[in-house]
Design a protein around this motif. Structure first.
Motif, PDB file in Angstrom:
ATOM      1  N   PHE A  42      45.434  53.491  35.607  1.00  0.00           N
ATOM      2  CA  PHE A  42      46.590  52.465  36.018  1.00  0.00           C
ATOM      3  C   PHE A  42      47.719  52.537  34.548  1.00  0.00           C
ATOM      4  CE2 PHE A  42      42.971  50.294  37.487  1.00  0.00           C
ATOM      5  CZ  PHE A  42      43.340  50.192  38.839  1.00  0.00           C
ATOM      6  N   LYS A  43      47.404  53.619  33.536  1.00  0.00           N
ATOM      7  CA  LYS A  43      48.428  53.353  32.742  1.00  0.00           C
ATOM      8  C   LYS A  43      49.678  54.043  33.185  1.00  0.00           C
ATOM      9  CE  LYS A  43      49.398  55.486  28.034  1.00  0.00           C
ATOM     10  NZ  LYS A  43      48.721  56.142  26.905  1.00  0.00           N
ATOM     11  N   LEU A  51      42.380  44.147  31.736  1.00  0.00           N
ATOM     12  CA  LEU A  51      41.054  43.657  31.019  1.00  0.00           C
ATOM     13  C   LEU A  51      40.893  42.374  31.921  1.00  0.00           C
ATOM     14  CD1 LEU A  51      41.746  44.201  27.438  1.00  0.00           C
ATOM     15  CD2 LEU A  51      40.012  45.493  28.873  1.00  0.00           C
ATOM     16  N   GLU A  52      41.925  41.632  32.409  1.00  0.00           N
ATOM     17  CA  GLU A  52      41.682  40.292  33.076  1.00  0.00           C
ATOM     18  C   GLU A  52      40.633  40.458  34.343  1.00  0.00           C
ATOM     19  OE1 GLU A  52      45.283  38.558  34.168  1.00  0.00           O
ATOM     20  OE2 GLU A  52      45.993  38.397  32.185  1.00  0.00           O
ATOM     21  N   LYS A  53      40.835  41.798  34.955  1.00  0.00           N
ATOM     22  CA  LYS A  53      40.066  42.183  36.163  1.00  0.00           C
ATOM     23  C   LYS A  53      38.798  43.081  35.674  1.00  0.00           C
ATOM     24  CE  LYS A  53      44.162  42.025  39.004  1.00  0.00           C
ATOM     25  NZ  LYS A  53      44.938  42.570  39.935  1.00  0.00           N
ATOM     26  N   SER A  54      38.532  43.344  34.427  1.00  0.00           N
ATOM     27  CA  SER A  54      37.553  44.286  34.099  1.00  0.00           C
ATOM     28  C   SER A  54      36.253  44.014  34.326  1.00  0.00           C
ATOM     29  CB  SER A  54      37.323  44.616  32.664  1.00  0.00           C
ATOM     30  OG  SER A  54      37.221  43.108  31.954  1.00  0.00           O
ATOM     31  N   SER A  55      35.799  42.866  34.966  1.00  0.00           N
ATOM     32  CA  SER A  55      34.389  42.533  35.282  1.00  0.00           C
ATOM     33  C   SER A  55      34.228  43.217  36.648  1.00  0.00           C
ATOM     34  CB  SER A  55      34.258  41.065  35.577  1.00  0.00           C
ATOM     35  OG  SER A  55      35.085  40.549  36.517  1.00  0.00           O
ATOM     36  N   GLN A  56      35.233  43.596  37.604  1.00  0.00           N
ATOM     37  CA  GLN A  56      34.795  44.224  38.655  1.00  0.00           C
ATOM     38  C   GLN A  56      34.650  46.006  38.769  1.00  0.00           C
ATOM     39  OE1 GLN A  56      38.035  43.700  41.330  1.00  0.00           O
ATOM     40  NE2 GLN A  56      39.549  44.748  39.909  1.00  0.00           N
ATOM     41  N   TYR A  57      34.849  46.275  37.184  1.00  0.00           N
ATOM     42  CA  TYR A  57      34.900  47.649  37.150  1.00  0.00           C
ATOM     43  C   TYR A  57      33.374  47.982  36.318  1.00  0.00           C
ATOM     44  CZ  TYR A  57      39.445  47.755  38.361  1.00  0.00           C
ATOM     45  OH  TYR A  57      40.710  47.849  39.301  1.00  0.00           O
ATOM     46  N   ILE A  58      32.636  46.843  35.694  1.00  0.00           N
ATOM     47  CA  ILE A  58      31.462  47.113  35.043  1.00  0.00           C
ATOM     48  C   ILE A  58      30.242  47.008  35.843  1.00  0.00           C
ATOM     49  CG2 ILE A  58      30.220  46.165  33.023  1.00  0.00           C
ATOM     50  CD1 ILE A  58      32.886  47.513  32.192  1.00  0.00           C
ATOM     51  N   GLU A  59      29.645  48.217  35.716  1.00  0.00           N
ATOM     52  CA  GLU A  59      28.174  48.151  36.537  1.00  0.00           C
ATOM     53  C   GLU A  59      28.505  47.762  37.848  1.00  0.00           C
ATOM     54  OE1 GLU A  59      24.754  46.479  34.491  1.00  0.00           O
ATOM     55  OE2 GLU A  59      25.882  46.532  32.827  1.00  0.00           O
ATOM     56  N   TYR A  83      47.562  47.096  30.279  1.00  0.00           N
ATOM     57  CA  TYR A  83      46.279  46.943  29.773  1.00  0.00           C
ATOM     58  C   TYR A  83      45.704  45.719  29.799  1.00  0.00           C
ATOM     59  CZ  TYR A  83      42.097  47.986  27.098  1.00  0.00           C
ATOM     60  OH  TYR A  83      40.680  48.188  26.636  1.00  0.00           O
ATOM     61  N   GLU A  84      46.495  44.474  29.449  1.00  0.00           N
ATOM     62  CA  GLU A  84      45.982  43.258  29.381  1.00  0.00           C
ATOM     63  C   GLU A  84      45.655  42.804  30.774  1.00  0.00           C
ATOM     64  OE1 GLU A  84      48.943  44.287  27.880  1.00  0.00           O
ATOM     65  OE2 GLU A  84      48.114  44.392  25.791  1.00  0.00           O
ATOM     66  N   LYS A  85      46.460  43.047  31.831  1.00  0.00           N
ATOM     67  CA  LYS A  85      46.240  42.890  33.190  1.00  0.00           C
ATOM     68  C   LYS A  85      44.905  43.423  33.463  1.00  0.00           C
ATOM     69  CE  LYS A  85      48.927  40.446  35.887  1.00  0.00           C
ATOM     70  NZ  LYS A  85      48.947  39.018  36.133  1.00  0.00           N
ATOM     71  N   SER A 116      31.437  48.490  29.085  1.00  0.00           N
ATOM     72  CA  SER A 116      32.687  48.017  28.458  1.00  0.00           C
ATOM     73  C   SER A 116      33.435  48.690  27.576  1.00  0.00           C
ATOM     74  CB  SER A 116      32.459  46.702  27.857  1.00  0.00           C
ATOM     75  OG  SER A 116      31.544  46.651  26.588  1.00  0.00           O
ATOM     76  N   GLN A 117      32.973  49.773  27.029  1.00  0.00           N
ATOM     77  CA  GLN A 117      33.244  50.719  25.965  1.00  0.00           C
ATOM     78  C   GLN A 117      34.094  51.797  26.699  1.00  0.00           C
ATOM     79  OE1 GLN A 117      30.221  49.629  25.839  1.00  0.00           O
ATOM     80  NE2 GLN A 117      29.677  49.232  23.522  1.00  0.00           N
ATOM     81  N   ASP A 118      33.872  51.868  28.125  1.00  0.00           N
ATOM     82  CA  ASP A 118      34.640  52.744  29.068  1.00  0.00           C
ATOM     83  C   ASP A 118      35.879  52.159  29.421  1.00  0.00           C
ATOM     84  OD1 ASP A 118      32.227  54.486  29.183  1.00  0.00           O
ATOM     85  OD2 ASP A 118      31.575  53.688  30.701  1.00  0.00           O
ATOM     86  N   LEU A 119      36.234  51.048  29.395  1.00  0.00           N
ATOM     87  CA  LEU A 119      37.535  50.297  30.051  1.00  0.00           C
ATOM     88  C   LEU A 119      38.664  50.977  29.495  1.00  0.00           C
ATOM     89  CD1 LEU A 119      36.298  46.565  30.041  1.00  0.00           C
ATOM     90  CD2 LEU A 119      36.460  48.329  31.943  1.00  0.00           C
ATOM     91  N   LYS A 120      38.799  51.078  28.202  1.00  0.00           N
ATOM     92  CA  LYS A 120      40.000  51.748  27.723  1.00  0.00           C
ATOM     93  C   LYS A 120      40.379  53.184  28.472  1.00  0.00           C
ATOM     94  CE  LYS A 120      43.582  52.106  24.621  1.00  0.00           C
ATOM     95  NZ  LYS A 120      44.751  51.120  24.403  1.00  0.00           N
ATOM     96  N   ARG A 121      39.496  53.916  28.646  1.00  0.00           N
ATOM     97  CA  ARG A 121      39.845  55.436  29.006  1.00  0.00           C
ATOM     98  C   ARG A 121      39.981  55.421  30.664  1.00  0.00           C
ATOM     99  NH1 ARG A 121      42.175  59.834  28.692  1.00  0.00           N
ATOM    100  NH2 ARG A 121      41.129  61.468  29.583  1.00  0.00           N
ATOM    101  N   MET A 122      39.378  54.136  31.123  1.00  0.00           N
ATOM    102  CA  MET A 122      39.350  53.988  32.651  1.00  0.00           C
ATOM    103  C   MET A 122      40.570  53.659  32.922  1.00  0.00           C
ATOM    104  SD  MET A 122      36.768  51.780  35.134  1.00  0.00           S
ATOM    105  CE  MET A 122      35.304  52.114  34.231  1.00  0.00           C
ATOM    106  N   TRP A 123      41.236  52.762  31.970  1.00  0.00           N
ATOM    107  CA  TRP A 123      42.584  52.302  32.313  1.00  0.00           C
ATOM    108  C   TRP A 123      43.611  53.420  32.062  1.00  0.00           C
ATOM    109  CZ3 TRP A 123      46.687  52.128  28.393  1.00  0.00           C
ATOM    110  CH2 TRP A 123      47.745  51.555  28.769  1.00  0.00           C
TER     111      TRP A 123
END
Length: 59
Positions: free
Chosen positions: A25-26, A51-59, A47-49, A14-21
């Motif tokens: 996608f930015k 995060l709604e889909k972030s579960s597909q990017y984690i692990e 970014y808010e959108k 989860s700590q990777d999400l901001k950098r991944m976005w």
């Protein structure tokens, strides 16, 4: 996790999400898209959108 003296490869956390976005996608026309397959469309995403889909990017 795969690791040697210089490199570690691990699942995204989860700590990777901001950098991944920021990298994916930015921007509507990121630098990497110049070398990506042209038949895959790319759209920027708030970014808010993302995060709604972030579960597909984690692990």
């Amino acid at each position: 996790m795969l690791k040697d003296q210089e490199l570690a490869i691990r699942p995204a956390i989860s700590q990777d999400l901001k950098r991944m976005w920021e990298l994916i996608f930015k921007e509507s026309t990121p630098e990497w898209k110049k070398w990506d397959a042209p038949y895959f469309p790319h759209n920027a995403m708030a970014y808010e959108k993302f995060l709604e889909k972030s579960s597909q990017y984690i692990e």
